[in-house]
Scaffold this motif. Structure first.
Motif, PDB file in Angstrom:
ATOM      1  N   SER A 245      98.270  94.857  31.038  1.00  0.00           N
ATOM      2  CA  SER A 245      99.791  95.102  30.536  1.00  0.00           C
ATOM      3  C   SER A 245     100.257  96.721  30.783  1.00  0.00           C
ATOM      4  O   SER A 245      99.632  97.654  30.414  1.00  0.00           O
ATOM      5  N   SER A 246     101.432  96.793  31.457  1.00  0.00           N
ATOM      6  CA  SER A 246     101.988  98.066  31.733  1.00  0.00           C
ATOM      7  C   SER A 246     102.556  98.625  30.348  1.00  0.00           C
ATOM      8  O   SER A 246     102.782  99.784  30.267  1.00  0.00           O
ATOM      9  N   PHE A 247     102.942  97.628  29.338  1.00  0.00           N
ATOM     10  CA  PHE A 247     103.364  97.928  28.151  1.00  0.00           C
ATOM     11  C   PHE A 247     102.410  98.422  27.019  1.00  0.00           C
ATOM     12  O   PHE A 247     102.564  98.890  25.793  1.00  0.00           O
ATOM     13  N   ALA A 248     101.082  98.523  27.261  1.00  0.00           N
ATOM     14  CA  ALA A 248      99.982  98.715  26.379  1.00  0.00           C
ATOM     15  C   ALA A 248     100.327 100.320  26.320  1.00  0.00           C
ATOM     16  O   ALA A 248     100.686 101.037  27.074  1.00  0.00           O
ATOM     17  N   GLU A 249      99.562 100.771  25.382  1.00  0.00           N
ATOM     18  CA  GLU A 249      99.875 102.425  25.177  1.00  0.00           C
ATOM     19  C   GLU A 249      99.131 103.107  26.458  1.00  0.00           C
ATOM     20  O   GLU A 249      97.991 102.803  26.703  1.00  0.00           O
ATOM     21  N   ALA A 250      99.830 103.983  27.085  1.00  0.00           N
ATOM     22  CA  ALA A 250      99.317 104.828  28.067  1.00  0.00           C
ATOM     23  C   ALA A 250      98.346 105.821  27.983  1.00  0.00           C
ATOM     24  O   ALA A 250      97.616 106.384  28.759  1.00  0.00           O
TER      25      ALA A 250
END
Length: 431
Positions: A245-250
């Motif tokens: 997921s790109s929306f997980a913590e970067a």
């Protein structure tokens, strides 16, 4: 240190804030010492807008006079279609490169023709024929992030060619293979591959790992996480693919265990524990075509499916019922619902050649598939499946099988019930 290809889909780069978030994911890998190439899709919704403009322009052309008062309908030029719709990815690549530079990361955007990523001459749905990535790889190994516009390459006529919807996944895997990358990470709006659609079955589980073969069947039977061609290419070239997921913590630790990040698509022998059935796929966009009273003699099937193949219409499940006297047969098969009208038109135009009594088409059907490499070594999977569906009053209209898949065609009204029933039957509700 690893060489990674990171791909961001349209929802992951939908606006400047999301592009900044994608850039933070890239920077995390660079800070960890990895070398990175990035492949991007167009911003969410942009490709649809570009296609709409192409179609509007084509309609204006069709409404024009050809000089004698008659309207001339020629459709649109596929080369110009590609020139227009490929621009969405070019915009995203440039924007992401700019944001990376603002974060102190060396970055440069690349278009498909600059690599070059070479394709066949079939515009709007081209296939990749080769990548000459030496120049790009040199820049990546030198520490510069290459931000590549996905979905596009260069055709033999030296024009931009696009790879069809979802082609950025294929671009990313092909680039990973050409660069000998250690892994291809597909960033999307979900955190991995699930045993079935969580919107239908809340108990659906994210898989830590799935084999290439299973993922290929899942993708071709309705799962929308990865494009089928990208999985085929990953399997051919043994490219590990991580769906995350790109929306997980970067700012996650770059060395976090892959099982915590998403689903790894890999070789079967890398999976320690394998269930008999790994997932249940669901395809609601199926249509059924039935040819009634077709002469039962050699060559008829070729006369039915040959013209469909020439029209680039893919046929899936096929069922043939021979009459009691052996003279006639009813032939039923499935196509994508979007291709139904074209399929019926093709068959009507070939009626005299085929020689059938009647033709019927319907879209009130759905395909449900049970998929798992464990089927190879376990008997009775089909019997359990059919018995469970029978107990729920679900009638099966057609069946197709492979070594690791059983697909059924049923009334669309029963599709979600069938998915839930099979998900429970094969112990997929929990890990």
């Amino acid at each position: 240190m690893a060489l990674l290809v990171l791909k961001f889909g349209g929802t992951s780069v939908a606006d400047i804030d999301k592009i900044r978030n994608a850039a933070r994911h890239v920077k995390r890998e660079i800070d960890a010492g990895h070398k990175c190439a990035v492949v991007v899709s167009a911003m969410a919704g942009q490709t649809n807008q570009l296609i709409a403009w192409v179609e509007e322009a084509a309609r204006a052309q069709e409404a024009g006079s050809n000089g004698n008062g008659n309207s001339e309908s020629r459709g649109y030029d596929a080369c110009e279609y590609d020139a227009v719709v490929s621009s969405g990815e070019q915009v995203t690549a440039g924007l992401l490169a700019l944001v990376l530079q603002s974060l102190g990361v060396r970055a440069r955007s690349w278009q498909g023709w600059q690599i070059p990523l070479k394709t066949d001459p079939v515009h709007a749905k081209a296939r990749i024929t080769g990548i000459e990535g030496a120049a790009l790889k040199g820049q990546v190994l030198d520490g510069e992030v290459a931000v590549v516009a996905g979905f596009q390459g260069i055709a033999p006529d030296a024009r931009i060619a696009t790879l069809g919807r979802g082609g950025s996944d294929t671009s990313a895997v092909a680039l990973a293979a050409a660069l000998d990358a250690d892994r291809c990470d597909i960033y999307t709006d979900v955190d991995g591959v699930y045993t079935t659609d969580p919107r239908i079955v809340p108990q659906a589980q994210r898989m830590d790992r799935i084999s290439y073969e299973e993922m290929l069947e899942m993708a071709s039977q309705g799962a929308k996480v990865l494009q089928t061609r990208s999985v085929e290419l990953a399997m051919q070239r043994s490219v590990p693919v991580l769906v995350r997921s790109s929306f997980a913590e970067a700012d996650l630790d770059a060395d976090t265990d892959l099982a915590e990040l998403g689903t790894l698509v890999c070789e079967e022998d890398e999976i320690v524990e394998q269930k008999v059935v790994s997932g249940i796929a669901y395809a609601p966009d199926e249509a059924k075509v039935t040819l009634i009273k077709v002469a039962d003699k050699p060559g008829v099937a070729a006369r039915v499916f040959g013209p469909l193949a020439e029209a680039n219409i893919n046929v899936d499940m096929i069922v043939q019922n021979v009459s009691e006297d052996g003279r006639y047969t009813d032939l039923t098969f499935t196509v994508q619902s979007a291709d139904l009208d074209r399929a019926l038109d093709v068959l009507r135009s070939e009626k005299d050649e085929i020689g059938y009594g009647d033709l019927d088409g319907a879209t009130n059907v759905a395909k449900v598939s049970a998929i798992g490499v464990g089927m190879r070594s376990h008997a009775g999977v089909a019997a359990r499946m059919f018995n469970a569906l029978s107990e729920k009053g679900i009638n099966i209209q057609a069946i197709s099988t492979s070594e690791i898949k059983i697909s059924i065609l049923i009334d669309a009204a029963y599709a979600e019930l069938a998915v839930r029933t099979l998900h429970t039957l094969f112990d997929l509700d929990s890990r």
